[in-house]
Write an enzyme that holds these catalytic residues in place. Structure first.
Site, PDB file in Angstrom:
ATOM      1  N   THR A   8       0.873  -1.198   0.000  1.00  0.00           N
ATOM      2  CA  THR A   8       0.000   0.000   0.000  1.00  0.00           C
ATOM      3  C   THR A   8       0.897   1.231   0.000  1.00  0.00           C
ATOM      4  O   THR A   8       1.352   1.643  -1.056  1.00  0.00           O
ATOM      5  CB  THR A   8      -0.965  -0.010   1.194  1.00  0.00           C
ATOM      6  N   LYS A  28       4.094  -6.681   4.045  1.00  0.00           N
ATOM      7  CA  LYS A  28       3.875  -5.268   3.722  1.00  0.00           C
ATOM      8  C   LYS A  28       3.594  -4.520   5.024  1.00  0.00           C
ATOM      9  O   LYS A  28       3.111  -5.101   5.994  1.00  0.00           O
ATOM     10  CB  LYS A  28       2.739  -5.090   2.710  1.00  0.00           C
ATOM     11  N   THR A  72      -2.031  -1.683   7.047  1.00  0.00           N
ATOM     12  CA  THR A  72      -2.129  -2.945   7.757  1.00  0.00           C
ATOM     13  C   THR A  72      -0.833  -3.717   7.588  1.00  0.00           C
ATOM     14  O   THR A  72      -0.204  -3.655   6.552  1.00  0.00           O
ATOM     15  CB  THR A  72      -3.274  -3.758   7.137  1.00  0.00           C
ATOM     16  N   GLU A 126       6.189   4.557   7.466  1.00  0.00           N
ATOM     17  CA  GLU A 126       5.726   5.756   6.771  1.00  0.00           C
ATOM     18  C   GLU A 126       6.613   6.959   7.107  1.00  0.00           C
ATOM     19  O   GLU A 126       6.716   7.367   8.262  1.00  0.00           O
ATOM     20  CB  GLU A 126       4.279   6.032   7.135  1.00  0.00           C
ATOM     21  N   ASN A 144       0.115  10.679   6.042  1.00  0.00           N
ATOM     22  CA  ASN A 144      -1.122  10.390   6.749  1.00  0.00           C
ATOM     23  C   ASN A 144      -2.140  11.513   6.706  1.00  0.00           C
ATOM     24  O   ASN A 144      -3.323  11.293   6.936  1.00  0.00           O
ATOM     25  CB  ASN A 144      -0.818   9.972   8.181  1.00  0.00           C
ATOM     26  N   THR A 188      -7.100  12.026   0.312  1.00  0.00           N
ATOM     27  CA  THR A 188      -7.453  13.086  -0.641  1.00  0.00           C
ATOM     28  C   THR A 188      -6.727  12.928  -1.964  1.00  0.00           C
ATOM     29  O   THR A 188      -5.840  12.099  -2.096  1.00  0.00           O
ATOM     30  CB  THR A 188      -7.134  14.464  -0.036  1.00  0.00           C
TER      31      THR A 188
END
Lengths: 401, 401
Positions: A150, A176, A187, A274, A396, A401
């Site tokens: 993702t 992942k 996740t 991230e 995040n 959007t």
């Protein structure tokens, strides 16, 4: 033990595929399929979040007998908070996969990852399943690793070969992240394969033990997904004597191999957290017990103040002292030592007289290893995390959007 | 009850000052002094971090009898992780203040906030104490509010007047954040004054009760400082009948006033959290009990994924479901409702069919109120936090450099 190429399809009896089915907006792979040539012994570990996604519920059901022959996974949509329709769709994913493969639906495990609260686009899913079944190959491990991504920036895959009583045995895995434990795009999913002969109960015991020392000690942002899943499928193609008890040398050797695969995947997940700019290993030494060791390590690994200091290459050890202090672990603040790599920052709870420039240079390395010696017992633990950068906020804040 | 001007010095018998003593690098006020004209009844609540700063240890000792006449506070240096020298310096701060005021050192409370692990510059501190003693005034509350600031962007001060048995009684307060609970620049400190007649035991009971419903329900970044302190001094100048028991109408009225002051300060602290663009109120309704209500509210208020979504005005309710799911609170996922202000986002755990543009517009307001109805009991709680923006990273990554 040696590291080998090929990931999950390095294992005899395993084929895989990853295809684009239009579930993700971008033209990226979003359906993965993993298949064993005969029903495999299987075990799983799932999220403890009480808001559990439909695929997790179905997957748990199908694993009850400790057998599975296929895993179907989609990215781009988590199929969580989707009610009765979501449950029916998760069952439909298993059934459609079973139809393609000519096996029972109860032998198919199901996973989803992506946005919460939206129904799966079932036409795309079913087309994806057909395409994936047609693309299955013994070289397909890397495509599958790509299709489960993702916000990950790259696929994560590893495999090792060990020996059990002279017989070569392989273990492969993909995973992942990349905010572990972030429910939308992040996740944590991991799929492991092995050709070891091992019964279902012992396989589950081995998986639980290794997950406790790897995936459960990984933290990116403290959040825990509705969909987290780790599965292992054992084809039994290898020539080892079947492992039927956790009280054996072969079991220990198997766990060692599995630990190696999972540790490598966990490091990849942390480093690709991230917005991460580096992997951070938090080692707590001489804790009173395992619980205290984990509390202290988790408090440091999850502290936004420690993580922003690591991002800034700032040897701000006061934040580490604060974090272990709030953790609830037992220790004497005047006996704590803290090291950056092998370089001592804190002695007996106070400034060890370190050189600021040297500390900054050490923080700029990847991985950063922070070792905390609590002088309160003899338990050691390692946790894996990453730093907190501007990009964590960007990823995040901008995601939907 | 009415809100009045003047903060802590709105209270009869209280003088205060804030001066620049050169502890902070910038030419900002960094020593605050609060003094009552006679020994006041006093109570305090301190950090639960097991790494406790020297001033907190000294302050606790001096409060043992429930009496105090002065509070000396410096910003710019936390005097934490500083060993024996730090303890001696904290005692010296009390002694130097006592000398200036001609009172016993045991009547002086001490606080410090700022960098951990460095010794206090005692020459600056002692000069600052002399200057602050010379500047004491019944108008000095706002200077004191300014001198305790660290990364706060503005001083925080509030006062109310209540009536106890017909007699007007005043309660004032100042506070600094602004990452609550961040050890370096962001210890949470709050000083309260009142002219109420109240004995020490009842004052402590009232303070504990109100702190539980205000400061303890404030969270900016999950970290907890080595120096957190809330103190209250009661001069007894008002004409109320002395409050000597927590089983009385006057006690309830006093708590209500104190709750109002502390709630206002807590909202100011949350809104001025590091990098915050808005105040976020997380309301959990119909929880099974207080513990569950707090668990669920804290999980939402501390989730980096929820906080970045609020920053982005993104009605990403899946993240709220994830957060309550991981909290451990008891609820049925298919009975949960979630509201943004009064606008429903989630009904029975699923999308309520809300309008995305309307939700985005509601998120752009300040404060943002998120209400979660767990349908599991009848306990309600409100927690205060802020969003997570790029500036949180900037402030905490750049701080020491």
């Amino acid at each position: 033990m040696k590291q080998i190429e090929g990931g999950i399809t390095a294992v005899s009896g395993v084929r895989a595929a990853g295809v684009h089915a239009g579930i993700k907006a971008a033209k990226a792979k979003d359906v993965a399929l993993i298949v064993t040539d005969t029903p495999a012994t299987a075990a799983g570990v799932f999220t403890k979040n009480s808001v559990t996604a439909a695929p997790v519920i179905v997957c748990r059901e199908h694993l009850k007998e400790g057998r599975a022959q296929a895993v179907i996974i989609n990215s781009g949509n988590a199929n969580a908070c989707t009610g009765e329709v979501g449950m029916a769709n998760a069952r439909r994913m298993a059934a459609a996969t079973a139809e393609q493969l000519g096996i029972e639906a109860a032998l198919v495990c199901v996973s989803s990852t992506g946005v919460i609260g939206q129904q799966l686009p079932m036409d795309n899913i079913e087309n994806g399943i057909r395409a994936a079944a047609g693309a299955l190959s013994t070289e397909g491990g890397s495509d599958a690793a790509e299709a489960i991504m993702t916000t990950d920036t790259h696929p994560k895959s590893v495999a090792v070969e060990i020996e059990l009583g002279g017989a070569p045995v392989r273990i492969g895995g993909i995973a992942k992240g990349s905010g572990m434990i972030a429910p939308n795009m992040a996740t944590m999913l991991s799929y492991l394969t092995t050709d070891a002969k091992i019964n279902a109960e012992t396989l589950q015991t081995a998986l639980n033990r290794v997950v406790d020392d790897t995936y459960n000690l990984l933290t990116v942002d403290t959040d825990r997904s509705t969909n987290d899943t780790v599965l292992i499928l054992a084809t039994g193609h290898a020539d080892n004597a079947e492992i039927t008890t956790s009280d054996s040398e072969d079991y220990e050797a198997f766990c060692e191999g599995l630990l190696c695969v999972c540790t490598e995947l966990v490091k990849m997940l942390a480093r690709d957290g991230e917005g991460a700019t580096k992997l951070v290993e938090v080692v707590v030494k001489r804790a009173r017990d395992r619980e205290d060791a984990e509390k202290a390590a988790r408090a440091v690994a999850e502290s936004p103040l420690v993580k922003t200091a690591v991002f800034a290459n700032d040897a701000n050890w006061g934040r580490i002292m604060m974090a272990i202090g709030k953790s609830g672990a037992a220790f004497n603040p005047y006996q704590v030592d803290v090291y950056l790599g092998d370089y001592q920052l804190v002695k007996d709870g106070m400034d060890a007289g370190y050189d600021e420039d040297k500390a900054t240079a050490l923080f700029a390395q990847d991985p950063v290893r922070i070792t905390i010696d609590l002088a309160a017992g003899d338990t050691e633990i390692t946790m894996w995390t990453c730093d907190y950068s501007y990009d964590y906020i960007r990823i995040n804040a901008d995601y939907r959007t």
